[in-house]
Design a protein around this motif. Structure first.
Motif, PDB file in Angstrom:
ATOM      1  N   UNK A  50      18.956  60.908  20.758  1.00  0.00           N
ATOM      2  CA  UNK A  50      21.053  61.916  20.956  1.00  0.00           C
ATOM      3  C   UNK A  50      20.264  62.774  22.625  1.00  0.00           C
ATOM      4  N   UNK A  51      21.262  62.534  24.003  1.00  0.00           N
ATOM      5  CA  UNK A  51      20.883  63.303  24.896  1.00  0.00           C
ATOM      6  C   UNK A  51      22.194  64.418  25.536  1.00  0.00           C
ATOM      7  N   UNK A  52      22.392  65.027  25.395  1.00  0.00           N
ATOM      8  CA  UNK A  52      23.805  65.917  26.205  1.00  0.00           C
ATOM      9  C   UNK A  52      24.077  65.739  28.185  1.00  0.00           C
ATOM     10  N   UNK A  53      24.479  66.153  28.035  1.00  0.00           N
ATOM     11  CA  UNK A  53      25.599  67.022  28.841  1.00  0.00           C
ATOM     12  C   UNK A  53      24.232  66.236  30.269  1.00  0.00           C
ATOM     13  N   UNK A  54      23.594  66.989  30.644  1.00  0.00           N
ATOM     14  CA  UNK A  54      23.036  67.438  31.962  1.00  0.00           C
ATOM     15  C   UNK A  54      21.594  66.256  31.952  1.00  0.00           C
TER      16      UNK A  54
END
Length: 122
Positions: A50-54
């Motif tokens: 997973x990867x978040x907003x940044x």
């Protein structure tokens, strides 16, 4: 409603590489996170990455089984997430699903793609 279009799956020999992509479109106010999950026959769906907003390297998280082999990245301008899969193993064979965690006009939502098959032959 958000549409997720996945692509890049296929058949590859062990040790090979594939790149998955997932493009999101529709009523999106803000994306919190995007990610990839997989489900092999007879198994539960499991987190791959997973990867978040940044979208920075530090914003990514991986299952132990893929660390060092898979890389997740995002193109925020295109609302697209990628999964570069290297050194593939037969154990990576599964249907890979894209997941988006976002804010719509009506509130927070989660949606899934329809899945793309990845098959790794030995």
């Amino acid at each position: 409603q958000v549409q997720l279009v996945e692509s890049g799956g296929g058949l590859v020999q062990a040790g090979g590489s594939l790149r998955l992509s997932c493009a999101a479109s529709g009523s999106i106010v803000r994306i919190n996170a995007m990610g990839w999950y997989r489900q092999a026959p007879g198994n539960q769906r499991e987190l791959v990455a997973t990867i978040t907003t940044g979208g920075r390297v530090s914003d990514a998280d991986y299952a132990d089984s893929v660390k060092g082999r898979f890389t997740i990245s995002r193109d925020n301008a295109k609302n697209t997430v990628y999964l570069q899969m290297n050194s593939l193993e037969p154990e990576d064979t599964a249907v890979y699903y894209c997941k988006i965690d976002y804010w719509a006009y009506g509130g927070p939502r989660i949606d899934w793609g329809q899945g793309t098959q990845v098959t790794v032959s030995s």
